[in-house]
Design a protein around this motif. Sequence first.
Motif, PDB file in Angstrom:
ATOM      1  N   GLU A   1      10.630  99.497   0.771  1.00 27.53           N
ATOM      2  CA  GLU A   1      11.042  99.294  -0.617  1.00 27.53           C
ATOM      3  C   GLU A   1      12.215  98.322  -0.580  1.00 27.53           C
ATOM      4  O   GLU A   1      13.313  98.679  -0.152  1.00 27.53           O
ATOM      5  CB  GLU A   1      11.427 100.613  -1.278  1.00 27.53           C
ATOM      6  CG  GLU A   1      10.228 101.494  -1.565  1.00 27.53           C
ATOM      7  CD  GLU A   1      10.593 102.769  -2.304  1.00 27.53           C
ATOM      8  OE1 GLU A   1       9.787 103.208  -3.149  1.00 27.53           O
ATOM      9  OE2 GLU A   1      11.669 103.342  -2.025  1.00 27.53           O
TER      10      GLU A   1
ATOM     11  N   GLY B   1      13.707  95.617  -3.272  1.00 23.15           N
ATOM     12  CA  GLY B   1      13.593  95.120  -4.637  1.00 23.15           C
ATOM     13  C   GLY B   1      13.683  96.279  -5.610  1.00 23.15           C
ATOM     14  O   GLY B   1      14.251  97.331  -5.296  1.00 23.15           O
TER      15      GLY B   1
ATOM     16  N   TYR C   1      12.014  99.276  -7.918  1.00 21.82           N
ATOM     17  CA  TYR C   1      10.880 100.192  -7.906  1.00 21.82           C
ATOM     18  C   TYR C   1      11.153 101.335  -8.885  1.00 21.82           C
ATOM     19  O   TYR C   1      12.305 101.718  -9.103  1.00 21.82           O
ATOM     20  CB  TYR C   1      10.644 100.762  -6.504  1.00 21.82           C
ATOM     21  CG  TYR C   1      10.314  99.702  -5.483  1.00 21.82           C
ATOM     22  CD1 TYR C   1       8.992  99.412  -5.145  1.00 21.82           C
ATOM     23  CD2 TYR C   1      11.322  98.963  -4.868  1.00 21.82           C
ATOM     24  CE1 TYR C   1       8.685  98.431  -4.223  1.00 21.82           C
ATOM     25  CE2 TYR C   1      11.031  97.983  -3.942  1.00 21.82           C
ATOM     26  CZ  TYR C   1       9.707  97.710  -3.621  1.00 21.82           C
ATOM     27  OH  TYR C   1       9.417  96.722  -2.714  1.00 21.82           O
TER      28      TYR C   1
ATOM     29  N   MET D   1      11.892  90.887   3.229  1.00 21.74           N
ATOM     30  CA  MET D   1      10.993  90.668   2.091  1.00 21.74           C
ATOM     31  C   MET D   1       9.583  90.300   2.517  1.00 21.74           C
ATOM     32  O   MET D   1       8.696  90.122   1.684  1.00 21.74           O
ATOM     33  CB  MET D   1      11.598  89.611   1.164  1.00 21.74           C
ATOM     34  CG  MET D   1      12.811  90.154   0.410  1.00 21.74           C
ATOM     35  SD  MET D   1      13.736  88.898  -0.486  1.00 21.74           S
ATOM     36  CE  MET D   1      14.647  88.145   0.845  1.00 21.74           C
TER      37      MET D   1
ATOM     38  N   ASN E   1       4.732  95.879   1.018  1.00 20.69           N
ATOM     39  CA  ASN E   1       5.218  96.513  -0.210  1.00 20.69           C
ATOM     40  C   ASN E   1       6.575  95.980  -0.667  1.00 20.69           C
ATOM     41  O   ASN E   1       7.059  96.351  -1.744  1.00 20.69           O
ATOM     42  CB  ASN E   1       5.299  98.036  -0.054  1.00 20.69           C
ATOM     43  CG  ASN E   1       5.448  98.759  -1.377  1.00 20.69           C
ATOM     44  OD1 ASN E   1       4.653  98.550  -2.294  1.00 20.69           O
ATOM     45  ND2 ASN E   1       6.455  99.605  -1.501  1.00 20.69           N
TER      46      ASN E   1
ATOM     47  N   LYS F   1       9.245  93.303  -2.254  1.00 20.59           N
ATOM     48  CA  LYS F   1       9.163  92.312  -3.322  1.00 20.59           C
ATOM     49  C   LYS F   1       9.710  90.978  -2.824  1.00 20.59           C
ATOM     50  O   LYS F   1      10.687  90.935  -2.071  1.00 20.59           O
ATOM     51  CB  LYS F   1       9.975  92.771  -4.534  1.00 20.59           C
ATOM     52  CG  LYS F   1       9.567  94.126  -5.105  1.00 20.59           C
ATOM     53  CD  LYS F   1       8.253  94.055  -5.824  1.00 20.59           C
ATOM     54  CE  LYS F   1       7.895  95.394  -6.477  1.00 20.59           C
ATOM     55  NZ  LYS F   1       8.775  95.716  -7.622  1.00 20.59           N
TER      56      LYS F   1
ATOM     57  N   ALA G   1      11.355  87.956  -7.315  1.00 20.13           N
ATOM     58  CA  ALA G   1      11.113  89.142  -8.137  1.00 20.13           C
ATOM     59  C   ALA G   1      12.370  89.991  -8.278  1.00 20.13           C
ATOM     60  O   ALA G   1      12.559  90.655  -9.307  1.00 20.13           O
ATOM     61  CB  ALA G   1       9.989  89.970  -7.529  1.00 20.13           C
ATOM     62  N   HIS G   2      13.242  89.965  -7.281  1.00 17.78           N
ATOM     63  CA  HIS G   2      14.484  90.738  -7.372  1.00 17.78           C
ATOM     64  C   HIS G   2      15.287  90.298  -8.589  1.00 17.78           C
ATOM     65  O   HIS G   2      15.765  91.135  -9.369  1.00 17.78           O
ATOM     66  CB  HIS G   2      15.324  90.538  -6.111  1.00 17.78           C
ATOM     67  CG  HIS G   2      14.716  91.115  -4.880  1.00 17.78           C
ATOM     68  ND1 HIS G   2      15.442  91.823  -3.940  1.00 17.78           N
ATOM     69  CD2 HIS G   2      13.442  91.090  -4.402  1.00 17.78           C
ATOM     70  CE1 HIS G   2      14.650  92.205  -2.950  1.00 17.78           C
ATOM     71  NE2 HIS G   2      13.431  91.761  -3.214  1.00 17.78           N
TER      72      HIS G   2
ATOM     73  N   ASP H   1      13.270  90.682 -12.054  1.00 18.53           N
ATOM     74  CA  ASP H   1      13.330  92.053 -12.549  1.00 18.53           C
ATOM     75  C   ASP H   1      14.697  92.360 -13.136  1.00 18.53           C
ATOM     76  O   ASP H   1      14.822  93.087 -14.129  1.00 18.53           O
ATOM     77  CB  ASP H   1      13.023  93.033 -11.412  1.00 18.53           C
ATOM     78  CG  ASP H   1      11.556  93.040 -11.039  1.00 18.53           C
ATOM     79  OD1 ASP H   1      10.751  92.439 -11.768  1.00 18.53           O
ATOM     80  OD2 ASP H   1      11.214  93.641 -10.002  1.00 18.53           O
TER      81      ASP H   1
END
Length: 263
Positions: free
Chosen positions: A126, A128, A130, A208, A212, A214, A218-219, A222
């Motif tokens: 994980e 990023g 979630y 990264m 799974n 990100k 995307a960090h 988001d």
Amino acid sequence: MHLEKPSRAGIEIGAMLPPILIVLHQETSTPGRIGHSLRQRGYALDLRRPRLGDPLPDTMAGHAGAIMFGGPMSANDTTDFIRREIDWLAVPLKERKPFLGICLGAQMFAHHLGSRVYRHPDGHAEVGYYPIRPTEIGRTVCDPWPEQVYQWHREGFDLPLGADLLAEGDSFPVQAFRYGGAAFALQFHPDVTHAMMCRWTTRGHERMLLPNAKPRGAHFADRLAGRLPQSLAGKAGDAAAAARLDRVINHGFIFVVPAKAGI
């Protein structure tokens, strides 16, 4: 060792609160948003880096509580400082002083309590933002909980025997727990700042590429898509988010859970 004074103006020296013990794992590590929040509320921060030789206290009598932060190590490592930190967790537990473990700190706490710390069977990480889901007990501790949180890990842990599950996730089911009333563990990073995100996604870019995880874009996408506290959008939202940021754990000790996501 380094003692950071509170930043709130107008605090009388005689009325100073006991310091919070801050356990960090790298030379450049900081307590981030949590440190800022605690300083604003009048706590001095006693920064210790056992990896660099700083000792941990034999008693918590001189501290209001302790927070153990994250790092790239594993709670399963056999290095001396990791073993010493895990063993030291008996001190705040025995004295029932408030304790908060974050990411690696949470994993070390779970390990101390006898739980398995493990890698995902499919190699998932994980890295990023979630989603997490608070439990019914979790809502009694903090309401509302964040819908999305910032993560930076590839190991998780089982729920320790006797602990209360506070929040769940998908790839790593145990995201937060409470133990003994005054000790808490968070797998995610409420401490992270924008500067920390920039540093981690640059220096730790290889993370990264894990299953799974990100991508770097995307960090920040988001972050800007409303999955963060409004405080990051401007000063007007900051006051409202800050009001929800801190929750009293026990005897005035504050831990940080953001309103909508890991900061």
